[in-house]
Structure formats: C-alpha cells, structure tokens
Write a protein that holds these residues in place. Structure first.
Motif, mmCIF file in Angstrom:
data_model
loop_
_atom_site.group_PDB
_atom_site.id
_atom_site.type_symbol
_atom_site.label_atom_id
_atom_site.label_comp_id
_atom_site.label_asym_id
_atom_site.label_seq_id
_atom_site.Cartn_x
_atom_site.Cartn_y
_atom_site.Cartn_z
ATOM 1 N N THR A 240 48.201 37.426 37.824
ATOM 2 C CA THR A 240 48.577 36.790 39.094
ATOM 3 C C THR A 240 47.500 35.860 39.637
ATOM 4 O OG1 THR A 240 47.642 38.604 40.396
ATOM 5 C CG2 THR A 240 49.981 38.784 39.757
ATOM 6 N N ASN A 241 46.326 35.837 38.996
ATOM 7 C CA ASN A 241 45.243 35.008 39.531
ATOM 8 C C ASN A 241 44.347 34.497 38.425
ATOM 9 O OD1 ASN A 241 42.675 36.878 39.345
ATOM 10 N ND2 ASN A 241 44.383 38.177 40.002
ATOM 11 N N LEU A 242 43.589 33.445 38.730
ATOM 12 C CA LEU A 242 42.758 32.786 37.713
ATOM 13 C C LEU A 242 41.631 33.680 37.232
ATOM 14 C CD1 LEU A 242 42.112 30.216 36.079
ATOM 15 C CD2 LEU A 242 40.733 29.423 38.035
ATOM 16 N N ASP A 243 41.010 34.415 38.127
ATOM 17 C CA ASP A 243 39.876 35.265 37.716
ATOM 18 C C ASP A 243 40.305 36.274 36.648
ATOM 19 O OD1 ASP A 243 38.192 35.489 40.980
ATOM 20 O OD2 ASP A 243 38.186 33.952 39.401
ATOM 21 N N ASP A 244 41.459 36.932 36.874
ATOM 22 C CA ASP A 244 41.930 37.912 35.882
ATOM 23 C C ASP A 244 42.313 37.219 34.576
ATOM 24 O OD1 ASP A 244 41.580 39.963 37.674
ATOM 25 O OD2 ASP A 244 43.714 40.313 38.059
ATOM 26 N N ALA A 245 42.893 36.031 34.695
ATOM 27 C CA ALA A 245 43.294 35.304 33.486
ATOM 28 C C ALA A 245 42.069 34.983 32.622
ATOM 29 C CB ALA A 245 44.025 34.016 33.875
ATOM 30 N N LEU A 246 41.046 34.425 33.235
ATOM 31 C CA LEU A 246 39.850 34.026 32.470
ATOM 32 C C LEU A 246 39.077 35.244 31.982
ATOM 33 C CD1 LEU A 246 38.647 30.963 34.602
ATOM 34 C CD2 LEU A 246 40.073 30.976 32.513
ATOM 35 N N LYS B 111 44.040 43.130 37.814
ATOM 36 C CA LYS B 111 43.555 43.781 36.597
ATOM 37 C C LYS B 111 42.162 44.385 36.803
ATOM 38 C CE LYS B 111 47.312 42.497 34.550
ATOM 39 N NZ LYS B 111 48.439 43.483 34.501
ATOM 40 N N SER B 112 41.908 45.445 36.040
ATOM 41 C CA SER B 112 40.603 46.110 36.015
ATOM 42 C C SER B 112 39.814 45.580 34.832
ATOM 43 C CB SER B 112 40.793 47.627 35.862
ATOM 44 O OG SER B 112 39.646 48.226 35.280
ATOM 45 N N GLU B 113 38.658 44.989 35.088
ATOM 46 C CA GLU B 113 37.861 44.436 33.985
ATOM 47 C C GLU B 113 37.491 45.504 32.955
ATOM 48 O OE1 GLU B 113 34.774 41.726 35.109
ATOM 49 O OE2 GLU B 113 33.892 41.672 33.097
ATOM 50 N N PRO B 114 36.984 46.669 33.361
ATOM 51 C CA PRO B 114 36.662 47.699 32.352
ATOM 52 C C PRO B 114 37.876 48.143 31.547
ATOM 53 C CG PRO B 114 35.645 48.242 34.460
ATOM 54 C CD PRO B 114 36.557 47.086 34.709
#
Ligand SMILES: O=C(O)c1ccccc1NCC(=O)[C@H](O)[C@H](O)COP(=O)(O)O
Length: 205
Positions: free
Chosen positions: A11-17, A190-193
C-alpha cells in the motif's frame, strides 16, 4: 530451483522498496475495495513508477469492471494482472496483458478442470477457500490436495508465513509463493523482519 516470491497487499512506497531490497520478485496491489489492503490506482501507479526494473507489479482484481481495470493498467505497461474472482478466460485475455488466475481450493472442486479453463494464463495461484472472503484469508489449505504436474506454473498462497514457507517450498515445490497477511505489522503495513525472513526462507532451498 529458485522459488519466486510475490509480496501482496502493498500500500505504500516504503514497503514496496523494502520488499524489493530483500529480494521480492513481484509485488501485489489489491484493487478490491472491501480489502483492508486496498490501494488506489493513483497511489499504486506512483509506486510502480519508482520500482527497480526487474520487479513485476501485479494488479489484483475481484470481478472488477472494465473501467476499474483499465484505470489501473493504463498507468503502466509493466502491470501483470491477477484475476481473483469468477472471471472467464475470454475476459482475462481481453486486456492483452500477462495474467494469473487465482483459484480457491474449495472441497470437491476439480482443480485440474478449472486450470484447463484458463489456457492463456501465465500462472495459476492456488489459495485457501473461505466463504465470502475472496482472498487474504490468512488460512492455510491442505497442500496435499494440490494436483501433481499442473499444466501451468503454480503460485502457492494462503496463510503462508516466515515459519511455514520453507516447509511449503520443500513439500510443494511451487514456481512461486505468495503472501499478504503473514508478513504484516497490521493490515496493509508490512513488517520488515517478517518480509526478510519470509523471502529468506522461500529462497533458502
Ligand atoms: O490480500 C487481500 O486482502 C485480498 C483481498 C481480496 C482478494 C485477494 C486478496 N489478496 C490476494 C492474494 O494474492 C493474497 O496474497 C492471498 O490471498 C494470500 O493471502 P494471505 O493468506 O493473507 O497470505
């Protein structure tokens, strides 16, 4: 074989990248308005315009109108489509884009016969079945029910997590795995880990 990974519900650019940094091969964007992971065509196309070149963006629809679909895919030539409803082969082909057809593993369904109804599909996504919930259920289905030697590349979905993805890849040997809820902090984020662990587990074999 290197299992491909689709991270869905972006839903967002940070999670996508972030997902791309950890090795995601495809990103799914949900255009089903009842989903907590719904994203607007404008937001999604802004994200797609900033993705690294070798990532496949997947536009996900559930029995959407023609207008809804073209309002997304006209924003980028990169879109692959995932039809997650009751769309026919003819409808799926009418957009002249590569597409996946999602099939939900409902007891008693003849999956081989259903797959054969989509000869033009690039892949078949097998997902858990839950009445009135078209996808993103967070539920695992019995992988032993998956027919052997399907005629299309298999994308395995439904309740996958960093804890079960390695076993899923070992048991099913799919072309790709797909996850939405199992790598989240909260719906749509999303959770990065968890993303890192999921992709690492999927690609560890
Ligand atoms: O993710 C959703 O919210 C969703 C809602 C309605 C239709 C499809 C949806 N997702 C499609 C996917 O490909 C999901 O990744 C798949 O259903 C698996 O979801 P999960 O069990 O949460 O990993």
């Amino acid at each position: 074989m290197n299992c491909q990974v689709k991270i869905c519900g972006i839903t967002n650019l940070d999670d996508a990248l972030m997902a791309c940094r950890y090795g995601a091969d495809a990103l799914g964007f949900v255009f089903y308005s009842k989903s907590p992971r719904y994203v607007s065509p404008e937001t999604a196309n802004n994200i797609v315009a900033q993705l690294p070149p070798f990532i496949t963006p997947v536009a996900l629809f559930v029995d959407a109108t023609h207008e809804e679909i073209v309002s997304v895919i006209n924003g980028s030539a990169r879109w692959m489509i995932q039809f997650h409803g009751n769309e026919s082969e003819a409808e799926c082909c009418s957009y002249q884009r590569p597409f996946m057809k999602a099939l939900r593993m409902k007891q008693g369904d003849d999956i081989v016969a259903l797959v054969d109804q989509y000869p033009s599909a690039s892949a078949i996504l097998l997902d858990a079945y839950k009445p009135d919930v078209p996808g993103g259920t967070g539920e695992v289905f019995d992988w032993s029910l998956i027919p052997k030697n399907l005629s299309k590349p298999l994308v395995l979905a439904g309740g996958l997590t960093p804890d079960n993805v390695k076993q899923a890849v070992k048991q099913v040997a799919p072309y790709a795995v797909d996850v939405s809820g199992g790598v989240e902090l909260s719906k749509g984020l999303k959770s990065e880990p968890k993303v890192r662990a999921f992709i690492g587990g999927a690609k560890s074999e």
